[in-house]
Design a protein around this motif. Structure first.
Motif, PDB file in Angstrom:
ATOM      1  N   HIS A 239      58.407   4.504  44.131  1.00 23.34           N
ATOM      2  CA  HIS A 239      59.022   3.407  45.150  1.00 23.34           C
ATOM      3  C   HIS A 239      58.333   3.529  46.294  1.00 23.34           C
ATOM      4  O   HIS A 239      58.084   2.489  47.075  1.00 23.34           O
ATOM      5  CB  HIS A 239      60.342   4.227  45.474  1.00 23.34           C
ATOM      6  CG  HIS A 239      61.417   3.947  44.472  1.00 23.34           C
ATOM      7  ND1 HIS A 239      62.069   2.421  44.313  1.00 23.34           N
ATOM      8  CD2 HIS A 239      62.051   4.513  43.505  1.00 23.34           C
ATOM      9  CE1 HIS A 239      62.921   2.578  43.386  1.00 23.34           C
ATOM     10  NE2 HIS A 239      63.056   4.021  42.636  1.00 23.34           N
ATOM     11  N   ASP A 243      57.019  -0.251  47.817  1.00 23.87           N
ATOM     12  CA  ASP A 243      57.312  -0.376  49.024  1.00 23.87           C
ATOM     13  C   ASP A 243      55.872  -1.038  49.888  1.00 23.87           C
ATOM     14  O   ASP A 243      55.908  -2.152  50.712  1.00 23.87           O
ATOM     15  CB  ASP A 243      58.043   0.877  49.979  1.00 23.87           C
ATOM     16  CG  ASP A 243      59.405   1.033  49.509  1.00 23.87           C
ATOM     17  OD1 ASP A 243      60.253   0.116  48.928  1.00 23.87           O
ATOM     18  OD2 ASP A 243      59.836   2.204  49.718  1.00 23.87           O
ATOM     19  N   THR A 246      55.202  -4.540  49.072  1.00 20.41           N
ATOM     20  CA  THR A 246      55.937  -5.591  49.685  1.00 20.41           C
ATOM     21  C   THR A 246      55.306  -6.594  50.685  1.00 20.41           C
ATOM     22  O   THR A 246      55.717  -7.578  50.925  1.00 20.41           O
ATOM     23  CB  THR A 246      57.274  -5.392  50.105  1.00 20.41           C
ATOM     24  OG1 THR A 246      57.026  -4.067  51.220  1.00 20.41           O
ATOM     25  CG2 THR A 246      58.023  -4.570  49.092  1.00 20.41           C
TER      26      THR A 246
END
Length: 324
Positions: A239, A243, A246
């Motif tokens: 994760h 992130d 993004t």
């Protein structure tokens, strides 16, 4: 690392990026020492199509967007490089020493391919056509003149950590995409800029934390970043990488190392579900698959295997299958 980029005397920028009209500006890297005498864009040409080449003369740019002393040309109805029809152009360039207005002229013939890569619904498109890459590494002993038509026929994508000028030229001529594996050593900007114009270079393969913002996020001749994620990573690490990605909204693909468990796949696919980028998967070739045809067949087996995985709906199909 190859040094062929040193022989590329110009840099350039695309101004108009409409499919029916491409405007190109060029300028000399060492503009303090040399001056452009004349420049002509000639093409298109292709090994696999009969074409009628046209000459487009560069003129001194009236509106300079990037560098002074730039020259500009507009190419109407350009023919784009695709695996089916690998068109390319040539820039015929004459330069002279800036300190000798009547001195000798040095001439260059520089290949330039135009291609359009784009993303739509987690798929990769080349000139509007959905494309699935099946990539393999090549061994030096396998390189021969008769190899390239066979790679084209088998729809192979070449993976290389140091593509030579010969590899780039042959892949460009025969419509064979290349992914530059930069996980161990990153090429210079000049090398990437030169290789990007050969048509065949479709992107570079990096680790997630090595991804950087670049000025190559353009519609024509983009530099595609294939970012490696570990599907078997701890959820927290996975994760964290997602992130991080993004912040990058264009010219990005995600390449996954093959997971060893169904649970890892489910976690990974869930984490990536909302991301718009195309996804690929890579695995290591078995030791007994020593020649390129066996590695290419392994790509098809990998695709068939992934189609049977739980939670692999059609819309989650991969855009790349690589065996290295």
């Amino acid at each position: 690392m190859p040094s062929y980029a040193d022989n590329w005397p110009i840099d350039f920028s695309f101004l108009e990026l409409r499919p029916a009209n491409v405007t190109l500006q060029i300028w000399l890297k060492n503009s303090l020492e040399q001056r452009i005498v004349s420049a002509t864009l000639i093409g298109p040409q292709s090994r696999y199509s009969q074409t009628l080449s046209t000459r487009y003369n560069f003129r001194v740019a009236r509106q300079v967007r990037v560098m002074p002393d730039a020259w500009q040309v507009t190419c109407p109805d350009p023919c784009y490089w695709t695996p089916n029809l690998p068109f390319f152009y040539e820039i015929h360039l004459d330069v002279r020493d800036a300190r000798q207005p009547e001195g000798p002229i040095t001439s260059y013939r520089l290949p330039l391919a135009l291609k359009r890569l784009s993303i739509g619904k987690q798929s990769l498109y080349c000139d509007g056509e959905r494309t699935v890459l099946r990539g393999i590494t090549l061994k030096l002993a396998e390189l021969a003149d008769e190899l390239w038509p066979e790679l084209r026929r088998k729809r192979v994508t070449v993976l290389s950590d140091a593509p030579t000028e010969e590899i780039l030229r042959n892949c460009g001529d025969h419509g064979i995409p290349i992914i530059w594996d930069c996980r161990s050593q990153f090429p210079t900007d000049d090398q990437l800029r030169w290789a990007r114009q050969q048509g065949a270079l479709w992107g570079i393969w990096v680790k997630a934390k090595e991804l950087i913002h670049s000025d190559w996020e353009t519609e024509i001749n983009p530099l595609f970043w294939w970012v490696e994620l570990e599907a078997d990573s701890e959820p927290r690490d996975l994760h964290s990488d997602v992130d991080f990605l993004t912040d990058f909204q264009t010219n990005l693909g995600i390449i996954l190392a093959k997971a060893n468990s169904i649970a890892a796949w489910q976690t990974c696919l869930k984490a990536l579900k909302e991301m718009p980028f195309p996804r690929g998967i890579w695995t290591t070739a078995p030791a007994d698959e020593s020649d390129w045809t066996a590695r290419r067949a392994a790509c098809d087996r990998l695709q068939a295997e992934m189609a049977k995985q739980p939670n692999m709906a059609p819309q989650e199909d991969f855009s790349a299958y690589w065996v290295v």
